[in-house]
Write an enzyme that holds these catalytic residues in place. Structure first.
Site, PDB file in Angstrom:
ATOM      1  N   ASP A  38       0.926  -1.276   0.024  1.00 21.02           N
ATOM      2  CA  ASP A  38      -0.196   0.010   0.036  1.00 21.02           C
ATOM      3  C   ASP A  38       1.094   1.333  -0.009  1.00 21.02           C
ATOM      4  O   ASP A  38       1.761   1.361   0.710  1.00 21.02           O
ATOM      5  CB  ASP A  38      -0.804  -0.100   1.324  1.00 21.02           C
ATOM      6  CG  ASP A  38      -1.963   1.009   1.257  1.00 21.02           C
ATOM      7  OD1 ASP A  38      -2.789   1.165   0.181  1.00 21.02           O
ATOM      8  OD2 ASP A  38      -1.795   1.840   2.173  1.00 21.02           O
ATOM      9  N   GLU A  53       1.798  -0.747  -5.042  1.00 23.51           N
ATOM     10  CA  GLU A  53       0.633   0.525  -5.230  1.00 23.51           C
ATOM     11  C   GLU A  53       1.638   1.481  -5.399  1.00 23.51           C
ATOM     12  O   GLU A  53       1.799   2.228  -4.201  1.00 23.51           O
ATOM     13  CB  GLU A  53      -0.260   0.408  -4.350  1.00 23.51           C
ATOM     14  CG  GLU A  53      -1.544   1.386  -4.632  1.00 23.51           C
ATOM     15  CD  GLU A  53      -2.119   2.350  -3.838  1.00 23.51           C
ATOM     16  OE1 GLU A  53      -3.139   2.760  -4.103  1.00 23.51           O
ATOM     17  OE2 GLU A  53      -1.376   2.634  -2.667  1.00 23.51           O
TER      18      GLU A  53
HETATM   19  C1  GLC Z   1      -4.369   3.121  -0.542  1.00 25.67           C
HETATM   20  C2  GLC Z   1      -5.505   2.402  -0.436  1.00 25.67           C
HETATM   21  C3  GLC Z   1      -6.540   3.120  -0.204  1.00 25.67           C
HETATM   22  C4  GLC Z   1      -6.299   3.737   1.167  1.00 25.67           C
HETATM   23  C5  GLC Z   1      -4.903   4.577   1.177  1.00 25.67           C
HETATM   24  C6  GLC Z   1      -4.227   4.764   2.308  1.00 25.67           C
HETATM   25  O1  GLC Z   1      -4.144   4.194  -1.745  1.00 25.67           O
HETATM   26  O2  GLC Z   1      -5.478   1.657  -1.952  1.00 25.67           O
HETATM   27  O3  GLC Z   1      -7.544   2.469  -0.225  1.00 25.67           O
HETATM   28  O4  GLC Z   1      -7.243   4.633   1.643  1.00 25.67           O
HETATM   29  O5  GLC Z   1      -4.001   3.612   0.603  1.00 25.67           O
HETATM   30  O6  GLC Z   1      -3.901   3.591   3.091  1.00 25.67           O
END
Ligand code: GLC
Length: 529
Positions: A205, A264
């Site tokens: 994340d 991500e």
């Molecule tokens: C990422 C997740 C999202 C979350 C953010 C903070 O972007 O995909 O859903 O709100 O991180 O953890």
């Protein structure tokens, strides 16, 4: 690389489970592990290779679980640690790999580290695991710098003794200080905890956010976005993050068994993304350029080429993704203006065949295989996304619980007679989009996904590899060949196009109009050998 020698994730189709909205066995209106377990036959039948489960850890759920209070336990809403272990085993028995979501950029404000930090003095070791700073202004009443939260508003919150702490997301999500070695050690231990439970990989994340400029300088005007591209933005995509991932790579490699790390990382283009998957780092990264791309032949082709060229240089496979729990569902994105869901659905069907024919791996977000669209009329008082509270923009519309069966909400999401309502309201129109109603319909989105995944598994040209564009393709038509003997054609023009002579259509996203491919339609062809 021969198919047998390639790591599984080079061409895996990974299905994203947003746990709260997948299937509810306990009857409280919120999805859980037992609900997921009961639906494994569905996933098996769909033909995916792996699931990625969004955070299931103990959490106050200020951000749907992306605010973790205990990384080594499961939230009681979802089940127990034993349930999680049972699920991993059950997936493995069916040949489905399991990827868990690792949230290293921030913890919950209810994590014991943050509670200890609040209880401790300014300057204490407890505070140094986060970013605590005195404020500016005469009495420290102004935040330490001008950074903004990704969800809206200041990225700083003041605590009673006057210091401020940094949160790039909600105030309930304090950012960890990765310059403190204790943080890195703790995450090594968390990785080991889950690797010991035999997970097959991790989705990282906010992989682009972990390192901050220690000076915490003000952002220059308009520099708030990820789009810096130089590795020196004060808090996004800094070059130093790669050292963390090289360390994790070494740790995971000691476990053997091809563990996957997928980043991500919302960064400025394919060049920056390639850094995350360069040798010795993570394995793959979500290709958000593809997700962000308009339904336009030229733009799609440019993104595909750029992706393959830049990732190709690192040896990492491409990934393709159309939707996830943070963005508007792609049927709605493709619906155009004024919004036309019939057009959006037609394009989404073609996009699925495009995505699944491209070289590399693909991600499917739960519900896209049912043809679900963004729910845009959720009443404000039912909104749950913290971003809605902080900025008025919500991600709840893509997180509505899945319709499984039946004529009325909860559409089999919760057990019959549970008496609860799903945590977000489901549109009545979803009665025609339940998994059960689509199962017998050869024209349904579900059957298109099932068939395409089945073909993708068995066709030697699909999955990992390269593609070659067809130089003679008509304007606004994407046409590429993959060896041996496969062609994908997607018609993004406004008129029907001829299919090449001598080719067998193995799958099409819509009926062929007298042997011609209608606008917004894709076909997979078997070429004569
Ligand atoms: C990422 C997740 C999202 C979350 C953010 C903070 O972007 O995909 O859903 O709100 O991180 O953890």
């Amino acid at each position: 690389m021969s198919a047998a020698a390639r790591p599984w994730w080079r061409e895996a189709v990974v299905y994203q489970i947003y746990m709260r909205s997948f299937a509810d066995a306990s009857g409280d209106g919120i999805g859980d592990i037992a609900g997921l377990l009961a639906r494994l036959p569905y996933l098996h039948e769909l033909g995916i290779d792996a699931i990625w489960i969004t955070p299931w850890y103990r959490s106050p759920m200020a951000d749907g679980g992306y605010d973790v209070a205990d990384y080594r336990d499961i939230d009681p809403l979802f089940g127990t640690l034993a349930d999680a272990e049972g699920l991993i085993g059950a997936c493995h028995e069916r040949g489905i790999r399991v990827i868990v979501d690792l949230v290293p950029n921030h913890t919950s404000d209810r994590h014991h580290w943050f509670e200890a930090a609040l209880a401790a003095e300014p300057g204490s070791p407890e505070r140094s695991r986060y970013w605590f700073r005195p404020g500016r202004g005469r009495g420290g009443e102004l935040p330490p710098n001008n950074w903004q939260s990704r969800f809206g508003g200041l990225a700083w919150t003041q605590v009673p003794d006057g210091e401020w702490y940094l949160h790039l997301f909600a105030p309930e999500q304090p950012d960890l200080n990765w310059a403190n070695p204790a943080v890195a050690d703790e995450f090594d231990s968390i990785l080991r905890f889950w690797l010991d439970r035999d997970v097959d990989g991790f989705r990282i994340d906010v992989a682009h956010g972990l390192m901050k400029d220690p000076e915490l300088p003000d952002l220059a005007q308009h520099a708030g976005a990820e789009h810096n591209g130089a590795g020196s933005h004060p808090h996004w995509d800094r070059d130093e993050v790669q050292a963390i991932y090289q360390r994790w790579r070494r740790l995971a490699d000691r476990y053997g068994g091809e563990r996957l790390f997928v980043a991500e990382a919302w960064v400025a283009g394919a060049d920056r993304l390639a850094r995350y998957v360069a040798s010795g780092g993570l394995d793959t990264a979500f290709n958000f350029d593809f997700l962000r791309c308009a339904w336009d032949a030229g733009e799609l082709r440019a993104v595909i080429d750029r992706t393959l060229a830049t990732l190709g240089g690192t040896g990492a496979p491409a990934t393709w993704v159309l939707s996830n729990h943070d963005v508007q569902r792609h049927i709605t994105r493709y619906a155009g203006s004024p919004a036309d869901l019939v057009r959006g659905t037609r394009r989404a069907r073609a996009a699925a065949l495009l995505m699944l024919a491209l070289p590399g791996g693909a991600y499917i977000y739960q519900g896209e295989e049912l043809g679900l669209w963004e729910v845009e009329d959720i009443p404000a008082e039912l909104m749950q996304d913290p971003r809605f509270r902080l900025s008025g923009r919500t991600r709840d519309g893509c997180r509505v619980p899945l319709p499984w069966s039946g004529e009325v909400s909860p559409f089999g999401f919760s057990p019959a007679g549970a008496g609860s309502t799903p945590w977000l309201p489901q549109p009545d129109a979803w009665r025609a989009f339940t998994a059960t109603s689509q199962e017998r319909d050869p024209d349904s989105m579900l059957e298109l996904y099932r068939r395409s995944l089945r073909i993708r598994r068995s066709h030697p040209a699909l999955g990992d590899g390269d593609l070659e564009w067809d130089a003679d393709a008509p304007a606004n038509v994407l046409s590429f060949q993959r060896e041996p003997g496969f062609r994908c054609i997607v018609n993004l023009s406004t008129s029907a196009v001829e299919l090449p002579a001598g080719a067998d259509v193995i799958l099409a996203s819509a009926p062929l109009a007298g042997g011609r491919l209608a606008p917004d339609t894709a076909a997979w062809l078997q070429l004569a050998r």
